[in-house]
Design a protein around this motif. Sequence first.
Motif, PDB file in Angstrom:
ATOM      1  N   PHE A   1       0.795  -1.227   0.000  1.00 38.85           N
ATOM      2  CA  PHE A   1       0.000   0.000   0.000  1.00 38.85           C
ATOM      3  C   PHE A   1       0.829   1.279   0.000  1.00 38.85           C
ATOM      4  O   PHE A   1       0.287   2.366  -0.154  1.00 38.85           O
ATOM      5  CB  PHE A   1      -0.972   0.008   1.189  1.00 38.85           C
ATOM      6  CG  PHE A   1      -2.055  -1.027   1.073  1.00 38.85           C
ATOM      7  CD1 PHE A   1      -3.032  -0.921   0.102  1.00 38.85           C
ATOM      8  CD2 PHE A   1      -2.082  -2.119   1.932  1.00 38.85           C
ATOM      9  CE1 PHE A   1      -4.030  -1.876  -0.026  1.00 38.85           C
ATOM     10  CE2 PHE A   1      -3.072  -3.076   1.826  1.00 38.85           C
ATOM     11  CZ  PHE A   1      -4.051  -2.958   0.843  1.00 38.85           C
ATOM     12  N   GLY A   2       2.125   1.167   0.200  1.00 40.36           N
ATOM     13  CA  GLY A   2       2.998   2.329   0.122  1.00 40.36           C
ATOM     14  C   GLY A   2       2.951   3.285   1.305  1.00 40.36           C
ATOM     15  O   GLY A   2       3.314   4.451   1.177  1.00 40.36           O
ATOM     16  N   TRP A   3       2.533   2.794   2.476  1.00 34.31           N
ATOM     17  CA  TRP A   3       2.485   3.652   3.669  1.00 34.31           C
ATOM     18  C   TRP A   3       3.899   3.946   4.151  1.00 34.31           C
ATOM     19  O   TRP A   3       4.833   3.205   3.889  1.00 34.31           O
ATOM     20  CB  TRP A   3       1.726   2.956   4.782  1.00 34.31           C
ATOM     21  CG  TRP A   3       0.241   2.904   4.623  1.00 34.31           C
ATOM     22  CD1 TRP A   3      -0.469   2.886   3.462  1.00 34.31           C
ATOM     23  CD2 TRP A   3      -0.710   2.805   5.672  1.00 34.31           C
ATOM     24  NE1 TRP A   3      -1.801   2.784   3.734  1.00 34.31           N
ATOM     25  CE2 TRP A   3      -1.985   2.740   5.086  1.00 34.31           C
ATOM     26  CE3 TRP A   3      -0.603   2.762   7.055  1.00 34.31           C
ATOM     27  CZ2 TRP A   3      -3.139   2.646   5.824  1.00 34.31           C
ATOM     28  CZ3 TRP A   3      -1.765   2.661   7.796  1.00 34.31           C
ATOM     29  CH2 TRP A   3      -3.024   2.613   7.193  1.00 34.31           C
ATOM     30  N   TRP A   4       4.031   5.026   4.903  1.00 29.84           N
ATOM     31  CA  TRP A   4       5.302   5.328   5.558  1.00 29.84           C
ATOM     32  C   TRP A   4       5.575   4.267   6.621  1.00 29.84           C
ATOM     33  O   TRP A   4       4.661   3.791   7.311  1.00 29.84           O
ATOM     34  CB  TRP A   4       5.275   6.687   6.212  1.00 29.84           C
ATOM     35  CG  TRP A   4       5.229   7.836   5.248  1.00 29.84           C
ATOM     36  CD1 TRP A   4       5.538   7.816   3.918  1.00 29.84           C
ATOM     37  CD2 TRP A   4       4.849   9.172   5.562  1.00 29.84           C
ATOM     38  NE1 TRP A   4       5.372   9.058   3.389  1.00 29.84           N
ATOM     39  CE2 TRP A   4       4.953   9.917   4.372  1.00 29.84           C
ATOM     40  CE3 TRP A   4       4.436   9.814   6.718  1.00 29.84           C
ATOM     41  CZ2 TRP A   4       4.664  11.266   4.321  1.00 29.84           C
ATOM     42  CZ3 TRP A   4       4.150  11.162   6.662  1.00 29.84           C
ATOM     43  CH2 TRP A   4       4.265  11.877   5.478  1.00 29.84           C
ATOM     44  N   LYS A   5       6.824   3.954   6.815  1.00 29.05           N
ATOM     45  CA  LYS A   5       7.213   2.887   7.753  1.00 29.05           C
ATOM     46  C   LYS A   5       6.793   3.197   9.181  1.00 29.05           C
ATOM     47  O   LYS A   5       6.188   2.367   9.862  1.00 29.05           O
ATOM     48  CB  LYS A   5       8.724   2.657   7.674  1.00 29.05           C
ATOM     49  CG  LYS A   5       9.187   2.108   6.350  1.00 29.05           C
ATOM     50  CD  LYS A   5      10.702   2.039   6.262  1.00 29.05           C
ATOM     51  CE  LYS A   5      11.139   1.502   4.930  1.00 29.05           C
ATOM     52  NZ  LYS A   5      11.449   2.533   3.967  1.00 29.05           N
ATOM     53  N   ILE A   6       7.103   4.376   9.659  1.00 27.34           N
ATOM     54  CA  ILE A   6       6.823   4.712  11.062  1.00 27.34           C
ATOM     55  C   ILE A   6       5.319   4.806  11.318  1.00 27.34           C
ATOM     56  O   ILE A   6       4.828   4.393  12.364  1.00 27.34           O
ATOM     57  CB  ILE A   6       7.587   5.998  11.491  1.00 27.34           C
ATOM     58  CG1 ILE A   6       7.684   6.081  13.012  1.00 27.34           C
ATOM     59  CG2 ILE A   6       6.980   7.231  10.912  1.00 27.34           C
ATOM     60  CD1 ILE A   6       8.719   5.214  13.616  1.00 27.34           C
ATOM     61  N   VAL A   7       4.574   5.301  10.347  1.00 26.94           N
ATOM     62  CA  VAL A   7       3.110   5.389  10.477  1.00 26.94           C
ATOM     63  C   VAL A   7       2.511   3.983  10.494  1.00 26.94           C
ATOM     64  O   VAL A   7       1.615   3.687  11.294  1.00 26.94           O
ATOM     65  CB  VAL A   7       2.499   6.236   9.335  1.00 26.94           C
ATOM     66  CG1 VAL A   7       0.984   6.149   9.325  1.00 26.94           C
ATOM     67  CG2 VAL A   7       2.966   7.683   9.439  1.00 26.94           C
TER      68      VAL A   7
END
Length: 140
Positions: free
Chosen positions: A106-112
């Motif tokens: 899904f391409g989310w940011w890692k920390i989020v």
Amino acid sequence: MISQIRHRIASNIDNFKKYCYVASVSGTMILILFFIFVYLIKIHYLFSIILAYIPSYTLGFILDKKFIFNKKNKKALHRQYAEFLITNVSAMFLNMLFLFILIDIFGWWKIVSEAVIIIVGLPLLFLVHKKLVFEHKEYK
């Protein structure tokens, strides 16, 4: 009968509130370490989550045992820690699976992604720790 049910519900809610506080301490530790490993040291995120979880396991166990479930049975300490570790390692593998899905698919940011996984998994881990680790019939 109704009084007992109310007391039990109130006790569970109180324990869950305490668990949320302890989980916020452990979760913050995980997020800080995850950030350091991924963004500063540049370690792959799936390996970073393993490194971030290691110190948080012990901290979580100590805080859970002392402040939430408050079981004094010292004979069961090693077995409880082993069960706590097994449940958390299982949770970590699920965490890694969901990290992969959220980040690579899904391409989310890692920390989020990690923060969302920690928050969503909180109620389930509470129930697992309560029923399988700290309130097991052998420890009462």
